[in-house]
Scaffold this motif. Structure first.
Motif, mmCIF file in Angstrom:
data_model
loop_
_atom_site.group_PDB
_atom_site.id
_atom_site.type_symbol
_atom_site.label_atom_id
_atom_site.label_comp_id
_atom_site.label_asym_id
_atom_site.label_seq_id
_atom_site.Cartn_x
_atom_site.Cartn_y
_atom_site.Cartn_z
ATOM 1 N N LEU A 1 -22.200 2.446 6.425
ATOM 2 C CA LEU A 1 -21.293 1.436 7.221
ATOM 3 C C LEU A 1 -21.906 0.865 8.817
ATOM 4 O O LEU A 1 -22.219 1.665 9.482
ATOM 5 C CB LEU A 1 -19.855 1.719 6.862
ATOM 6 C CG LEU A 1 -19.731 2.217 5.679
ATOM 7 C CD1 LEU A 1 -17.507 3.130 5.444
ATOM 8 C CD2 LEU A 1 -19.711 1.371 3.866
ATOM 9 N N SER B 134 -20.524 6.927 3.441
ATOM 10 C CA SER B 134 -19.342 6.087 3.170
ATOM 11 C C SER B 134 -19.628 7.582 1.854
ATOM 12 O O SER B 134 -20.103 8.067 1.493
ATOM 13 C CB SER B 134 -19.521 4.824 2.429
ATOM 14 O OG SER B 134 -20.286 4.583 1.600
ATOM 15 N N ARG B 135 -19.133 7.825 0.966
ATOM 16 C CA ARG B 135 -18.443 8.494 -0.141
ATOM 17 C C ARG B 135 -19.381 8.754 -1.318
ATOM 18 O O ARG B 135 -20.011 9.501 -1.921
ATOM 19 C CB ARG B 135 -17.614 8.927 -1.031
ATOM 20 C CG ARG B 135 -16.736 7.485 -1.474
ATOM 21 C CD ARG B 135 -15.689 8.123 -1.759
ATOM 22 N NE ARG B 135 -14.834 6.566 -2.830
ATOM 23 C CZ ARG B 135 -13.805 6.931 -3.433
ATOM 24 N NH1 ARG B 135 -13.182 7.651 -3.833
ATOM 25 N NH2 ARG B 135 -13.264 5.405 -4.097
ATOM 26 N N ASN B 136 -20.619 7.378 -0.840
ATOM 27 C CA ASN B 136 -21.325 6.586 -1.650
ATOM 28 C C ASN B 136 -22.380 6.551 -1.588
ATOM 29 O O ASN B 136 -24.042 6.303 -1.800
ATOM 30 C CB ASN B 136 -21.089 5.407 -2.692
ATOM 31 C CG ASN B 136 -20.144 4.847 -3.239
ATOM 32 O OD1 ASN B 136 -19.231 6.477 -3.990
ATOM 33 N ND2 ASN B 136 -18.988 3.965 -3.304
ATOM 34 N N ASP B 137 -22.516 7.193 -0.205
ATOM 35 C CA ASP B 137 -24.180 7.632 0.331
ATOM 36 C C ASP B 137 -24.167 6.139 1.087
ATOM 37 O O ASP B 137 -25.292 6.163 1.527
ATOM 38 C CB ASP B 137 -24.961 8.114 -0.327
ATOM 39 C CG ASP B 137 -24.491 9.541 -0.028
ATOM 40 O OD1 ASP B 137 -23.641 10.362 0.466
ATOM 41 O OD2 ASP B 137 -25.202 9.788 -0.865
ATOM 42 N N GLU B 138 -23.605 5.379 1.497
ATOM 43 C CA GLU B 138 -24.409 3.903 2.065
ATOM 44 C C GLU B 138 -23.568 4.074 3.525
ATOM 45 O O GLU B 138 -22.436 4.273 3.707
ATOM 46 C CB GLU B 138 -22.903 2.398 1.518
ATOM 47 C CG GLU B 138 -23.062 2.184 0.059
ATOM 48 C CD GLU B 138 -21.759 2.034 -0.812
ATOM 49 O OE1 GLU B 138 -21.939 1.285 -1.348
ATOM 50 O OE2 GLU B 138 -20.844 1.863 -0.159
ATOM 51 N N SER C 155 -16.474 5.765 8.430
ATOM 52 C CA SER C 155 -16.473 5.834 7.281
ATOM 53 C C SER C 155 -14.841 6.175 7.445
ATOM 54 O O SER C 155 -14.137 7.265 7.835
ATOM 55 C CB SER C 155 -16.827 6.431 6.699
ATOM 56 O OG SER C 155 -17.147 6.606 5.283
ATOM 57 N N PRO C 156 -14.390 5.717 6.324
ATOM 58 C CA PRO C 156 -13.046 6.417 6.390
ATOM 59 C C PRO C 156 -12.388 7.261 5.792
ATOM 60 O O PRO C 156 -11.478 7.987 6.435
ATOM 61 C CB PRO C 156 -12.064 5.417 4.516
ATOM 62 C CG PRO C 156 -13.206 4.026 4.475
ATOM 63 C CD PRO C 156 -14.193 4.349 5.882
ATOM 64 N N ARG C 157 -13.921 8.349 5.531
ATOM 65 C CA ARG C 157 -13.690 10.025 4.890
ATOM 66 C C ARG C 157 -14.024 10.547 6.569
ATOM 67 O O ARG C 157 -13.853 11.686 6.505
ATOM 68 C CB ARG C 157 -14.989 10.400 3.972
ATOM 69 C CG ARG C 157 -15.867 10.025 4.617
ATOM 70 C CD ARG C 157 -16.778 10.632 2.743
ATOM 71 N NE ARG C 157 -18.145 10.944 4.096
ATOM 72 C CZ ARG C 157 -18.771 10.900 2.684
ATOM 73 N NH1 ARG C 157 -18.646 12.390 1.676
ATOM 74 N NH2 ARG C 157 -20.159 11.646 3.074
ATOM 75 N N ARG C 158 -14.626 9.998 8.082
ATOM 76 C CA ARG C 158 -14.021 10.573 8.666
ATOM 77 C C ARG C 158 -13.394 10.070 9.968
ATOM 78 O O ARG C 158 -12.970 10.300 10.724
ATOM 79 C CB ARG C 158 -15.268 10.352 9.376
ATOM 80 C CG ARG C 158 -16.877 11.209 8.303
ATOM 81 C CD ARG C 158 -16.655 12.372 8.727
ATOM 82 N NE ARG C 158 -17.923 13.324 8.097
ATOM 83 C CZ ARG C 158 -18.405 13.968 8.753
ATOM 84 N NH1 ARG C 158 -19.112 13.679 9.569
ATOM 85 N NH2 ARG C 158 -19.476 14.277 7.692
ATOM 86 N N TYR C 159 -11.994 9.152 9.628
ATOM 87 C CA TYR C 159 -11.321 8.370 10.351
ATOM 88 C C TYR C 159 -9.999 9.121 10.316
ATOM 89 O O TYR C 159 -9.741 9.612 12.138
ATOM 90 C CB TYR C 159 -9.888 7.591 9.769
ATOM 91 C CG TYR C 159 -9.605 6.870 10.028
ATOM 92 C CD1 TYR C 159 -9.979 5.688 10.808
ATOM 93 C CD2 TYR C 159 -8.437 6.782 10.593
ATOM 94 C CE1 TYR C 159 -9.400 4.543 11.989
ATOM 95 C CE2 TYR C 159 -7.861 5.924 11.233
ATOM 96 C CZ TYR C 159 -8.172 5.080 12.191
ATOM 97 O OH TYR C 159 -6.926 4.536 12.822
#
Ligand code: HEC
Ligand code: HEC
Length: 151
Positions: free
Chosen positions: A116, A110-114, A120-124
């Motif tokens: 998942l 994720s954008r916070n480096d977690e 991740s939504p930012r790679r959807y």
């Protein structure tokens, strides 16, 4: 003296207005495009679709961490709130069965480096980064060279 300057101002204004009108007539406001100039009032015929060959050799990466190009066609592949066609082959639980490459671990961060449990939504929206390979001529000259480590 006063009259003269009024006349000059008037003629300058007129020149500007008529110049503007002429460029307006051409309908492109003086803006030239690399894809050819078309006046606003006319509908340009669409460019021919780029050919995306079915079976093709992978075009190699030009730099480390480049999103690989898509070596297959993707017409009508839906990516929306309800469905992601790409993941029906590239997700971790489908990839083996479909003979496709798994999305890499970076796609779960994720954008916070977690990290998942799912994409991740930012790679959807895959096509934000990945594009199909096509034999498309560059619009402008380019002297880019592959990094040494990939040569
Ligand atoms: C029907 C299954 C299927 C679907 C749907 C699919 N792919 Fe693929 N994809 C494959 C297969 C199989 C390969 C590897 C074989 C090849 O080279 O064609 C591949 C290769 C790729 C690669 C190259 C991977 C690498 O390691 O270089 C990328 C990137 C890719 N696909 C992205 C996408 C994207 C983005 C979508 C959605 C728009 C998508 N794919 C939809 C099956 C699929
Ligand atoms: C924000 C940009 C971005 C988005 C969005 C994105 N990717 Fe990627 N993808 C990359 C990058 C960068 C790489 C290469 C480095 C890496 O593996 O992370 C990559 C690598 C891949 C690979 C090759 C993995 C491997 O191990 O060689 C596949 C397959 C792939 N992506 C599929 C997808 C699919 C399917 C989606 C949509 C669900 C997607 N990508 C969304 C940037 C993106």
């Amino acid at each position: 003296m006063m009259k003269k300057s009024i006349l000059i101002t008037l003629s300058i204004t007129l020149t500007l207005i008529s110049g503007f009108a002429v460029s307006q007539d051409r309908g492109i406001g003086g803006v030239e495009s690399l894809r050819g100039n078309t006046e606003l009032e006319t509908t340009r015929t669409a460019d021919p679709m780029k050919k995306v060959p079915r079976d093709q050799v992978d075009i190699e990466s030009s730099y480390v961490f480049q999103p690989p190009l898509i070596p297959h066609h993707i017409r009508h592949y839906e990516i929306s709130l309800n469905a992601n066609k790409c993941l029906s082959c590239h997700s971790w639980n489908k990839a083996k069965q479909m003979g496709a490459t798994k999305i890499s671990v970076t796609h779960f961060v994720s954008r916070n480096d977690e990290v998942l449990a799912d994409v991740s939504p930012r790679r959807y929206f895959c096509l934000q980064c990945h594009v199909t390979q096509a034999d498309a001529k560059p619009l402008v000259g380019n002297s880019f060279e592959r990094v040494k480590s990939l040569q």
